[in-house]
Design a protein around this motif. Structure first.
Motif, short mmCIF file in Angstrom:
data_model
loop_
_atom_site.label_atom_id
_atom_site.label_comp_id
_atom_site.label_asym_id
_atom_site.label_seq_id
_atom_site.Cartn_x
_atom_site.Cartn_y
_atom_site.Cartn_z
N LYS A 92 0.86 -1.19 0.00
CA LYS A 92 0.00 0.00 0.00
C LYS A 92 0.89 1.24 0.00
O LYS A 92 1.89 1.28 0.70
N ILE A 93 0.51 2.21 -0.80
CA ILE A 93 1.24 3.48 -0.82
C ILE A 93 1.07 4.16 0.54
O ILE A 93 -0.04 4.23 1.08
N ASP A 94 2.15 4.69 1.08
CA ASP A 94 2.12 5.39 2.36
C ASP A 94 1.55 6.80 2.20
O ASP A 94 0.64 7.20 2.91
N ARG A 95 2.11 7.57 1.27
CA ARG A 95 1.65 8.93 0.98
C ARG A 95 2.41 9.43 -0.23
O ARG A 95 3.35 8.79 -0.70
N ILE A 96 2.06 10.58 -0.73
CA ILE A 96 2.82 11.21 -1.81
C ILE A 96 4.12 11.74 -1.22
O ILE A 96 4.10 12.44 -0.20
N HIS A 97 5.23 11.41 -1.83
CA HIS A 97 6.52 11.92 -1.39
C HIS A 97 6.67 13.39 -1.81
O HIS A 97 7.00 14.25 -1.00
N GLY A 107 2.79 21.48 4.01
CA GLY A 107 2.09 21.13 5.24
C GLY A 107 1.90 19.64 5.42
O GLY A 107 1.70 18.89 4.46
N ASN A 108 1.98 19.19 6.65
CA ASN A 108 1.72 17.79 7.04
C ASN A 108 2.54 16.78 6.25
O ASN A 108 2.04 15.71 5.88
N GLY A 109 3.79 17.11 5.95
CA GLY A 109 4.64 16.18 5.24
C GLY A 109 4.46 16.19 3.73
O GLY A 109 5.10 15.41 3.03
N ASN A 110 3.61 17.05 3.22
CA ASN A 110 3.40 17.16 1.78
C ASN A 110 4.43 18.13 1.20
O ASN A 110 4.70 19.17 1.78
N VAL A 111 4.97 17.76 0.05
CA VAL A 111 6.00 18.58 -0.57
C VAL A 111 5.61 18.90 -2.01
O VAL A 111 5.22 18.01 -2.78
N LEU A 112 5.71 20.17 -2.37
CA LEU A 112 5.49 20.64 -3.73
C LEU A 112 6.86 21.00 -4.29
O LEU A 112 7.62 21.75 -3.66
N ALA A 113 7.19 20.47 -5.45
CA ALA A 113 8.50 20.68 -6.04
C ALA A 113 8.37 21.26 -7.45
O ALA A 113 7.35 21.09 -8.11
N PHE A 114 9.43 21.92 -7.88
CA PHE A 114 9.48 22.49 -9.22
C PHE A 114 10.85 22.25 -9.83
O PHE A 114 11.86 22.22 -9.13
#
Length: 181
Positions: free
Chosen positions: A2-7, A57-64
């Motif tokens: 199962k996927i844990d979360r989006i890296h 937030g909450n371990g979510n990462v936005l990258a570019f």
């Protein structure tokens, strides 16, 4: 398995510095990491890039990625602008309205607040042309999500057969329709 979360979720940007400052100043995201290489690690292709990471937030990462040797970025001409977007959750409607005022005060055009039944949203574009959504839960979100869960497979099956919007979840916009009549 199962996927844990989006890296992380990665998009292309026109200018890494401008993008980091825009997300910091407009959405209060912290700049957490930068990676720059001359070769793509996975393919070994010579393609210099700057890869920046922001705390969503909450371990979510936005990258570019800024890709200075590639042709200018564009959009899929067959996909409407409103389709491809990234949505971030905010605590409540008061915070959503605070963000709306903050963004508009900084000269960012904002669409909404749009009532989606289970949640409410505002929409705007970042300096790269990516559509961004901020969403907050509706006070009746839990009950509406239970109703949506009960009809999701029937909706998907009906859509697959007809390619027309099934009416199983018409209750989502009932308030909106009731208010305008």
């Amino acid at each position: 398995m199962k996927i844990d979360r989006i890296h992380h979720v990665a998009y292309r940007c026109k200018d890494a510095r401008e993008t980091v400052l825009w997300y910091r100043d407009n959405l209060n995201m912290d700049f957490v990491l930068a990676i720059a290489e001359d070769l793509v690690p996975s393919t070994k292709a010579p393609d210099p890039y700057m890869h920046v990471f922001l705390d969503a937030g909450n371990g979510n990462v936005l990258a570019f990625f800024e890709l200075p040797t590639q042709p200018p970025m564009g959009r899929d001409p067959n996909t409407p602008e409103w389709v491809q977007h990234i949505a971030f959750k905010v605590k409540d409607r008061a915070e959503l309205l605070e963000f709306k005022a903050h963004l508009e005060g900084r000269g960012v055009p904002v669409l909404g607040v749009t009532d989606h039944g289970a949640f409410h949203s505002i929409y705007f574009f970042d300096p790269n042309g990516h559509r961004v959504e901020l969403a907050c839960p509706d006070p009746e979100e839990e009950a509406m999500l239970k109703k949506l869960d009960a009809v999701k497979w029937d909706m998907l099956e009906d859509w697959s057969k007809t390619k027309r919007a099934p009416k199983h979840a018409a209750f989502l916009h009932a308030r909106e329709l009731g208010a305008s009549s």
